[in-house]
Design a protein around this motif. Structure first.
Motif, mmCIF file in Angstrom:
data_model
loop_
_atom_site.group_PDB
_atom_site.id
_atom_site.type_symbol
_atom_site.label_atom_id
_atom_site.label_comp_id
_atom_site.label_asym_id
_atom_site.label_seq_id
_atom_site.Cartn_x
_atom_site.Cartn_y
_atom_site.Cartn_z
ATOM 1 N N ALA A 75 0.844 -1.198 0.000
ATOM 2 C CA ALA A 75 0.000 0.000 0.000
ATOM 3 C C ALA A 75 0.882 1.252 0.000
ATOM 4 O O ALA A 75 1.609 1.513 0.953
ATOM 5 N N THR A 76 0.830 1.994 -1.087
ATOM 6 C CA THR A 76 1.579 3.236 -1.233
ATOM 7 C C THR A 76 0.630 4.314 -1.751
ATOM 8 O O THR A 76 -0.484 4.011 -2.203
ATOM 9 N N ILE A 77 1.073 5.556 -1.726
ATOM 10 C CA ILE A 77 0.250 6.622 -2.298
ATOM 11 C C ILE A 77 -0.051 6.322 -3.759
ATOM 12 O O ILE A 77 -1.201 6.431 -4.214
ATOM 13 N N SER A 78 0.967 5.927 -4.506
ATOM 14 C CA SER A 78 0.771 5.688 -5.939
ATOM 15 C C SER A 78 -0.217 4.554 -6.184
ATOM 16 O O SER A 78 -1.092 4.654 -7.056
ATOM 17 N N LYS A 79 -0.113 3.465 -5.424
ATOM 18 C CA LYS A 79 -1.031 2.342 -5.613
ATOM 19 C C LYS A 79 -2.446 2.727 -5.182
ATOM 20 O O LYS A 79 -3.429 2.339 -5.831
ATOM 21 N N GLU A 80 -2.561 3.507 -4.123
ATOM 22 C CA GLU A 80 -3.887 3.905 -3.660
ATOM 23 C C GLU A 80 -4.543 4.888 -4.628
ATOM 24 O O GLU A 80 -5.772 4.917 -4.738
ATOM 25 N N CYS A 81 -3.750 5.674 -5.339
ATOM 26 C CA CYS A 81 -4.316 6.499 -6.422
ATOM 27 C C CYS A 81 -4.969 5.603 -7.463
ATOM 28 O O CYS A 81 -6.043 5.921 -7.996
ATOM 29 N N GLY A 82 -4.322 4.480 -7.762
ATOM 30 C CA GLY A 82 -4.918 3.516 -8.686
ATOM 31 C C GLY A 82 -6.201 2.935 -8.136
ATOM 32 O O GLY A 82 -7.192 2.780 -8.867
ATOM 33 N N ASP A 83 -6.221 2.616 -6.837
ATOM 34 C CA ASP A 83 -7.448 2.114 -6.204
ATOM 35 C C ASP A 83 -8.583 3.115 -6.358
ATOM 36 O O ASP A 83 -9.721 2.739 -6.695
ATOM 37 N N LEU A 84 -8.284 4.384 -6.089
ATOM 38 C CA LEU A 84 -9.318 5.414 -6.181
ATOM 39 C C LEU A 84 -9.827 5.554 -7.609
ATOM 40 O O LEU A 84 -11.042 5.648 -7.830
ATOM 41 N N ASN A 85 -8.943 5.544 -8.569
ATOM 42 C CA ASN A 85 -9.366 5.591 -9.972
ATOM 43 C C ASN A 85 -10.255 4.410 -10.322
ATOM 44 O O ASN A 85 -11.252 4.554 -11.040
ATOM 45 N N ASP A 86 -9.894 3.229 -9.820
ATOM 46 C CA ASP A 86 -10.687 2.039 -10.107
ATOM 47 C C ASP A 86 -12.078 2.131 -9.483
ATOM 48 O O ASP A 86 -13.067 1.699 -10.090
ATOM 49 N N VAL A 87 -12.173 2.698 -8.291
ATOM 50 C CA VAL A 87 -13.483 2.904 -7.668
ATOM 51 C C VAL A 87 -14.308 3.882 -8.497
ATOM 52 O O VAL A 87 -15.498 3.637 -8.768
ATOM 53 N N LEU A 88 -13.699 4.970 -8.931
ATOM 54 C CA LEU A 88 -14.419 5.946 -9.752
ATOM 55 C C LEU A 88 -14.927 5.308 -11.043
ATOM 56 O O LEU A 88 -16.034 5.619 -11.502
ATOM 57 N N ASP A 89 -14.154 4.406 -11.611
ATOM 58 C CA ASP A 89 -14.555 3.725 -12.847
ATOM 59 C C ASP A 89 -15.816 2.884 -12.653
ATOM 60 O O ASP A 89 -16.576 2.674 -13.609
ATOM 61 N N GLN A 90 -16.037 2.403 -11.436
ATOM 62 C CA GLN A 90 -17.126 1.453 -11.183
ATOM 63 C C GLN A 90 -18.363 2.088 -10.551
ATOM 64 O O GLN A 90 -19.344 1.394 -10.268
ATOM 65 N N LEU A 91 -18.345 3.392 -10.351
ATOM 66 C CA LEU A 91 -19.506 4.055 -9.763
ATOM 67 C C LEU A 91 -20.665 4.097 -10.752
ATOM 68 O O LEU A 91 -20.457 4.037 -11.966
#
Length: 242
Positions: A75-91
């Motif tokens: 878990a890093t800032i860069s990886k969590e940015c990816g997590d957030l983008n992935d959540v936004l994609d699925q809303l």
């Protein structure tokens, strides 16, 4: 509004909790800080109180944290940015998004929002800006891949985390690119992420912005600060997100 079961691009589950509100086309996504998860008292209190004010909220645990899939060490800032983008994609389609991040979650929001226009309003709660300084200040007494964050054995300090924090170094350049409404809230007694991080990000931001410094509040704010925090967020959302 119904939420899907979220996964990131690595196939890891992103645990979430949804709070209903009366604005069906608006959503406030909340991201936690390092060693935290969606069930941190601050995250729960903000989501519950904003929901009562009519704002639908989605609390997420980044991969490797809480009940989400993945490894904490990754878990890093860069990886969590990816997590957030992935959540936004699925809303759900058509939902407008505001993001509210605490501590490292604030850094994730800032870094993501600069590149992703889907985040229309940005809120930072004791948001981390000087990532390299934070890492050196808090964890210089630990050996990466051997030691732990704040002596918590469930939170090993990984070399991957340290490298990411130092490669980012700081997010002042990103703050200078923020043109959307940006609310920063910080406690004056915060000794984990110093108030100067929010002060300098506020100075750099180019769009509508406001900095609220809560006298005596520490990094996690605490019960006595929650109403002031939420009132400020609600007022900001009413002005720029309603």
């Amino acid at each position: 509004m119904r939420m899907p079961k979220f996964k990131n691009s690595h196939g890891e589950r992103i645990d979430s909790s949804f709070h209903k509100g009366n604005r069906d086309d608006r959503l406030v996504v909340l991201g936690h800080g390092v060693t935290g998860n969606k069930d941190r008292p601050l995250m729960v209190a903000v989501a519950e109180l904003l929901s009562e004010a009519g704002w639908p909220c989605l609390r997420i645990s980044f991969a490797g944290n809480g009940d989400s899939g993945g490894k904490f060490e990754e878990a890093t800032i860069s990886k969590e940015c990816g997590d957030l983008n992935d959540v936004l994609d699925q809303l759900p389609e058509g939902v407008k998004v505001a993001y509210c991040g605490h501590s490292m979650g604030g850094a994730v929001g800032l870094k993501t929002a600069v590149a992703d226009p889907r985040i229309e309003v940005l809120v930072s709660l004791a948001g981390m800006v000087r990532t390299a300084v934070f890492c050196d200040t808090e964890f210089s007494d630990q050996t990466p891949d051997e030691g732990f964050m704040w002596d918590e054995e469930s939170c090993p300090l990984s070399q991957v985390f340290v490298d990411d924090m130092k490669e980012i170094e700081d997010l002042l350049e990103e703050a200078g690119k923020v043109t959307r409404p940006y609310l920063l809230i910080h406690g004056t007694a915060d000794d984990v992420v110093l108030p100067v991080d929010s002060e300098d990000a506020f100075e750099a931001a180019q769009g509508p912005k406001h900095l609220l410094e809560i006298d005596g509040a520490e990094h996690l704010f605490g019960d006595e600060s929650y109403p002031e925090v939420v009132d400020a967020i609600d007022e900001w959302l009413c002005e720029y997100f309603d």
